[in-house]
Design an enzyme around this catalytic site. Structure first.
Site, PDB file in Angstrom:
ATOM      1  NE  ARG A 287     -19.003 -42.079   4.862  1.00 50.10           N
ATOM      2  CZ  ARG A 287     -19.280 -42.225   3.554  1.00 50.10           C
ATOM      3  NH1 ARG A 287     -20.522 -42.095   3.115  1.00 50.10           N
ATOM      4  NH2 ARG A 287     -18.321 -42.515   2.697  1.00 50.10           N
ATOM      5  CD  GLU A 316     -23.030 -47.526   6.261  1.00 51.25           C
ATOM      6  OE1 GLU A 316     -22.287 -47.962   5.364  1.00 51.25           O
ATOM      7  OE2 GLU A 316     -23.567 -46.421   6.199  1.00 51.25           O
ATOM      8  CG  HIS A 335     -23.305 -46.664   2.087  1.00 51.39           C
ATOM      9  ND1 HIS A 335     -22.366 -46.459   3.065  1.00 51.39           N
ATOM     10  CD2 HIS A 335     -23.039 -45.724   1.135  1.00 51.39           C
ATOM     11  CE1 HIS A 335     -21.578 -45.453   2.731  1.00 51.39           C
ATOM     12  NE2 HIS A 335     -21.972 -44.995   1.561  1.00 51.39           N
TER      13      HIS A 335
HETATM   14  N1  LIG Z   1     -24.360 -42.419   0.308  1.00 43.97           N
HETATM   15  C1  LIG Z   1     -23.391 -42.519  -0.572  1.00 43.97           C
HETATM   16  O1  LIG Z   1     -23.214 -43.542  -1.191  1.00 43.97           O
HETATM   17  C2  LIG Z   1     -22.521 -41.335  -0.827  1.00 43.97           C
HETATM   18  C3  LIG Z   1     -22.027 -41.079  -2.112  1.00 43.97           C
HETATM   19  C4  LIG Z   1     -21.216 -39.975  -2.301  1.00 43.97           C
HETATM   20  C5  LIG Z   1     -20.897 -39.154  -1.244  1.00 43.97           C
HETATM   21  N2  LIG Z   1     -21.365 -39.462  -0.017  1.00 43.97           N
HETATM   22  C6  LIG Z   1     -21.052 -38.625   1.126  1.00 43.97           C
HETATM   23  O2  LIG Z   1     -21.658 -37.369   0.921  1.00 43.97           O
HETATM   24  C7  LIG Z   1     -20.898 -36.367   1.550  1.00 43.97           C
HETATM   25  C8  LIG Z   1     -20.634 -35.242   0.576  1.00 43.97           C
HETATM   26  O3  LIG Z   1     -19.887 -35.683  -0.531  1.00 43.97           O
HETATM   27  P1  LIG Z   1     -19.365 -34.615  -1.602  1.00 43.97           P
HETATM   28  O4  LIG Z   1     -18.784 -35.381  -2.716  1.00 43.97           O
HETATM   29  O5  LIG Z   1     -20.415 -33.633  -1.886  1.00 43.97           O
HETATM   30  O6  LIG Z   1     -18.210 -33.939  -0.764  1.00 43.97           O
HETATM   31  P2  LIG Z   1     -17.718 -32.446  -0.878  1.00 43.97           P
HETATM   32  O7  LIG Z   1     -16.428 -32.397  -0.177  1.00 43.97           O
HETATM   33  O8  LIG Z   1     -17.781 -31.987  -2.283  1.00 43.97           O
HETATM   34  O9  LIG Z   1     -18.791 -31.617  -0.051  1.00 43.97           O
HETATM   35  C9  LIG Z   1     -18.855 -31.616   1.334  1.00 43.97           C
HETATM   36  C10 LIG Z   1     -19.255 -30.227   1.763  1.00 43.97           C
HETATM   37  O10 LIG Z   1     -19.502 -30.246   3.150  1.00 43.97           O
HETATM   38  C11 LIG Z   1     -19.066 -29.016   3.660  1.00 43.97           C
HETATM   39  N3  LIG Z   1     -18.909 -29.065   5.091  1.00 43.97           N
HETATM   40  C12 LIG Z   1     -17.817 -29.390   5.812  1.00 43.97           C
HETATM   41  N4  LIG Z   1     -18.066 -29.263   7.120  1.00 43.97           N
HETATM   42  C13 LIG Z   1     -19.346 -28.827   7.216  1.00 43.97           C
HETATM   43  C14 LIG Z   1     -20.182 -28.497   8.314  1.00 43.97           C
HETATM   44  N5  LIG Z   1     -19.754 -28.595   9.567  1.00 43.97           N
HETATM   45  N6  LIG Z   1     -21.429 -28.082   8.046  1.00 43.97           N
HETATM   46  C15 LIG Z   1     -21.870 -27.980   6.788  1.00 43.97           C
HETATM   47  N7  LIG Z   1     -21.128 -28.275   5.712  1.00 43.97           N
HETATM   48  C16 LIG Z   1     -19.876 -28.696   5.927  1.00 43.97           C
HETATM   49  C17 LIG Z   1     -17.810 -28.730   2.913  1.00 43.97           C
HETATM   50  O11 LIG Z   1     -17.488 -27.371   2.945  1.00 43.97           O
HETATM   51  C18 LIG Z   1     -18.157 -29.194   1.530  1.00 43.97           C
HETATM   52  O12 LIG Z   1     -18.644 -28.135   0.734  1.00 43.97           O
HETATM   53  C19 LIG Z   1     -19.665 -37.071   2.071  1.00 43.97           C
HETATM   54  O13 LIG Z   1     -19.869 -37.418   3.410  1.00 43.97           O
HETATM   55  C20 LIG Z   1     -19.594 -38.323   1.262  1.00 43.97           C
HETATM   56  O14 LIG Z   1     -18.910 -39.334   1.923  1.00 43.97           O
HETATM   57  C21 LIG Z   1     -22.180 -40.517   0.206  1.00 43.97           C
HETATM   58  O1  LIG Z   2     -18.318 -41.686   0.169  1.00 43.65           O
HETATM   59  C1  LIG Z   2     -18.699 -42.255  -0.837  1.00 43.65           C
HETATM   60  O2  LIG Z   2     -18.136 -42.180  -1.937  1.00 43.65           O
HETATM   61  C2  LIG Z   2     -19.957 -43.045  -0.753  1.00 43.65           C
HETATM   62  O3  LIG Z   2     -20.383 -43.180   0.536  1.00 43.65           O
HETATM   63  C3  LIG Z   2     -19.901 -44.324  -1.483  1.00 43.65           C
HETATM   64  O4  LIG Z   2     -19.421 -45.356  -0.687  1.00 43.65           O
HETATM   65  P1  LIG Z   2     -19.265 -46.795  -1.328  1.00 43.65           P
HETATM   66  O5  LIG Z   2     -18.113 -46.721  -2.240  1.00 43.65           O
HETATM   67  O6  LIG Z   2     -19.022 -47.713  -0.189  1.00 43.65           O
HETATM   68  O7  LIG Z   2     -20.527 -47.076  -2.048  1.00 43.65           O
END
Ligand SMILES: NC(=O)c1ccc[n+]([C@@H]2O[C@H](COP(=O)([O-])OP(=O)(O)OC[C@H]3O[C@@H](n4cnc5c(N)ncnc54)[C@H](O)[C@@H]3O)[C@@H](O)[C@H]2O)c1
Ligand SMILES: O=C(O)[C@H](O)COP(=O)(O)O
Length: 599
Positions: A287, A316, A335
């Site tokens: 994020r 965004e 994104h």
């Molecule tokens: N760019 C995209 O399109 C996209 C896609 C999927 C996920 N994401 C983002 O990626 C991130 C991770 O997703 P995920 O599915 O792995 O989630 P998840 O919940 O499986 O993993 C997140 C991890 O972060 C850890 N965490 C919490 N606080 C923390 C801190 N202060 N320092 C370090 N680690 C910490 C948690 O313990 C957890 O293990 C989320 O922010 C999600 O929104 C983005």
């Molecule tokens: O948190 C998520 O799942 C990702 O950031 C994906 O976001 P989006 O659905 O807007 O692509």
């Protein structure tokens, strides 16, 4: 005999209890038919409760593009309104006619949206992982369930992270742009190698672990920082878990995978950039808000950070002239982490099933603001869930004046080890039972704890282990209300508290104790509790008064301390007796007190 087996979800047995996150006023306009078994003393009948009329299908607003397969799942159950790119004002207008909304990261479901829904919105589905665009506190206060689709885009996000990592290291985006501009700058775009370099994965959850796995395949040395990650998961992938400072100080590449929370907001700032190894390179597919973007521009200008590859931004889309996006050393994507054909199809199905299930009243496996109860636990607990609410309703109606309830003690007695029992569901339903009869607040699994806290209602819980059979999750539930007077003195226990106790028998809730009196009445219909001098003919007298008014008695039991002393008679009735009949019961000379309780 077993309880009704036709339940597949948590649909409780009376119209007043129905779906755990349905408000009173939506009862008339929503969905579903529940079949339940209804037991009397001598026969079993099956009834179909039309929870709501079937012509009024729920309406689901899909506010951002969702895969076709997910839309098809939704359309089988609901009216689906796909309205993309709504302004905040349009969203607030539309939401008042929607039972659920599905969003991705581009729609802010803020407090105003919940307020504008007028109580109709029951489910928010986030088609993805991050729920930082949904005001969870407001959702909970409004009794609105939030579900997400946490697994279907993990690999896509990890692959995008690796794509950015390699693209950044070899200047792919910049070189591509220059070639397209007619240049051939082979010296300018010399990159750096990944093999043997240290990668710090910040946030070792689903995406972080997948990135780590892939980076190891590229020959990188991977360390990770995550205060909550289990060490054995890290060990299994061959990753060392280290402190935040150690991670950023020793890494050549830093990949961010933590959620945006108050604790992680701008955690990469002037101070933390200063602690990084000079020339570190950062990838962010988590994020935008976890980075102080101004500080990153400064760190890039100062060469502390050599390059950044960013898929996510604080705002965004970011402003067109944003320094960060325009920076030569920054590779940016809009994104796209979750945006593969495969991930979007998977996310769409995952979220559609979660939203439909939640609207049907099932406990969602991906609930974000409510307890997640595994299906097998739910099946076992279901009859006790109904009992819990009924005991709450009974107990509060025994309070003189009905209000002023501040301290409630709930005791769960079981033949099983105390740790085996997850009481969150039961506590929520007791809270519902305690609050709803004396207020116009609607309580469900989502907002029960919040509502109790707001009303200054303190519920303490105790688990006691009995020698009984561990086959059933519970033997009995007891609800005690302290520091109140009762309109039925006999409900006051030796300890001076209102006390009711219940058990589940053949799947049906039974009241088994009132104050110090043992009774046994099935908690169906309503109940008359009556204390009398124990003498012959009392059952007949009360029964005939009710019979004259055609009020059907479903159950009757008498509990007494000793023969010919005081007894408490508990009478289950199908219809509400007229005031006149209740008055006549009160006038029977041996009757010392009585109370009519609505279930
Ligand atoms: N760019 C995209 O399109 C996209 C896609 C999927 C996920 N994401 C983002 O990626 C991130 C991770 O997703 P995920 O599915 O792995 O989630 P998840 O919940 O499986 O993993 C997140 C991890 O972060 C850890 N965490 C919490 N606080 C923390 C801190 N202060 N320092 C370090 N680690 C910490 C948690 O313990 C957890 O293990 C989320 O922010 C999600 O929104 C983005
Ligand atoms: O948190 C998520 O799942 C990702 O950031 C994906 O976001 P989006 O659905 O807007 O692509």
């Amino acid at each position: 005999m077993a309880a009704a087996s036709s339940f597949t979800s948590l649909k409780l047995s009376t119209p007043s209890t129905t779906l755990p996150w349905k408000s009173h006023h939506s009862l008339s306009s929503t969905f579903g038919v529940a079949t339940i078994s209804f037991r009397r003393q001598h026969h079993r009948e099956h009834r179909r409760f039309v929870v709501v009329s079937m012509d009024a299908k729920p309406t689901i607003l899909v506010a951002e593009k969702l895969g076709e397969a997910g839309l098809n799942v939704l359309k089988e159950f609901a009216n689906v309104d796909c309205s993309y790119n709504l302004s905040p004002e349009e969203l607030c207008t539309k939401i008042s006619i929607c039972d659920a909304i599905i969003v991705r990261s581009g729609t802010k479901v803020n407090r105003k949206v919940f307020e504008s829904s007028g109580g109709r919105l029951k489910v928010v589905g986030r088609a993805g992982v991050g729920i930082d665009n949904v005001d969870l506190a407001a959702a909970t206060e409004h009794g609105c369930l939030v579900v997400n689709a946490p697994t279907a885009n993990t690999v896509a996000a990890a692959e995008h992270g690796i794509a950015l990592l390699t693209a950044m290291a070899r200047n792919i985006a910049q070189a591509d742009a220059s070639v397209k501009a007619g240049k051939w700058l082979r010296n300018k775009y010399v990159g750096v190698s990944l093999v043997g370099k240290t990668l710090a994965v910040m946030g070792f959850g689903k995406v972080g672990s997948e990135v780590a796995r892939r980076a190891k395949g590229l020959g990188m040395h991977v360390i990770a920082h995550d205060p909550y990650a289990p060490a054995d998961r890290a060990r299994a992938i061959g990753v060392e878990l280290v402190s935040f400072d150690e991670a950023i100080a020793s890494a050549d590449f830093i990949s961010l995978h933590m959620p945006l929370t108050p604790a992680t907001s701008k955690v990469f700032n002037d101070e933390t950039f200063a602690k990084m190894k000079k020339g570190a390179r950062i990838v962010n597919v988590a994020r935008g808000g976890v980075i102080d973007e101004e500080a990153l521009v400064k760190a890039l200008d100062a060469g502390i950070v050599a390059q950044a590859a960013l898929d996510v931004f604080t705002e965004e889309p970011p402003p067109k002239d944003a320094k960060l996006v325009q920076h030569e050393s920054v590779t940016a994507t809009p994104h796209l982490g979750a945006s593969t054909m495969e991930a979007q199809e998977g996310v769409a199905i995952e979220i559609a099933e979660a939203v439909v299930g939640a609207l049907k009243g099932e406990l969602a496996a991906t609930a974000v603001n409510a307890p997640m109860v595994p299906a097998e636990v739910l099946t076992e607990l279901k009859p006790f869930v109904a009992l819990a609410e009924k005991l709450g309703r009974l107990a509060v109606q025994l309070v003189a004046g009905g209000s002023g309830v501040k301290t409630v003690k709930v005791t769960y007695a079981s033949g099983r080890a105390p740790d085996d029992l997850d009481t969150r569901l039961l506590r929520a339903m007791i809270t519902k039972g305690l609050i709803e009869p004396i207020s116009n607040v609607f309580v469900n699994l989502v907002n029960a704890d919040f509502t109790a806290k707001q009303r200054g209602l303190r519920i303490t819980e105790e688990r006691i282990v009995l020698n009984g059979s561990p086959e059933s999750p519970l033997e009995f539930i007891q609800v005690q209300i302290a520091n109140v007077e009762s309109k039925f003195d006999s409900a006051i226990s030796e300890l001076g508290e209102i006390k009711v106790e219940g058990r589940v028998k053949d799947g049906i809730s039974h009241l088994t104790k009132v104050g110090s009196f043992e009774v046994d009445v099935s908690l169906e219909g309503s109940i008359i509790l009556c204390r009398q001098v124990d003498q012959p003919g009392m059952i007949g007298k009360v029964g005939s008064i009710l019979g004259e008014e055609n009020v059907n008695v479903s159950f009757m039991s008498v509990g007494r301390i000793a023969p010919r002393k005081h007894a408490v008679m508990a009478i289950g009735v199908d219809e509400e007796p007229k005031q006149q009949s209740l008055k006549r019961i009160g006038e029977i000379p041996a009757v010392e007190e009585f109370v009519y309780l609505n279930l």
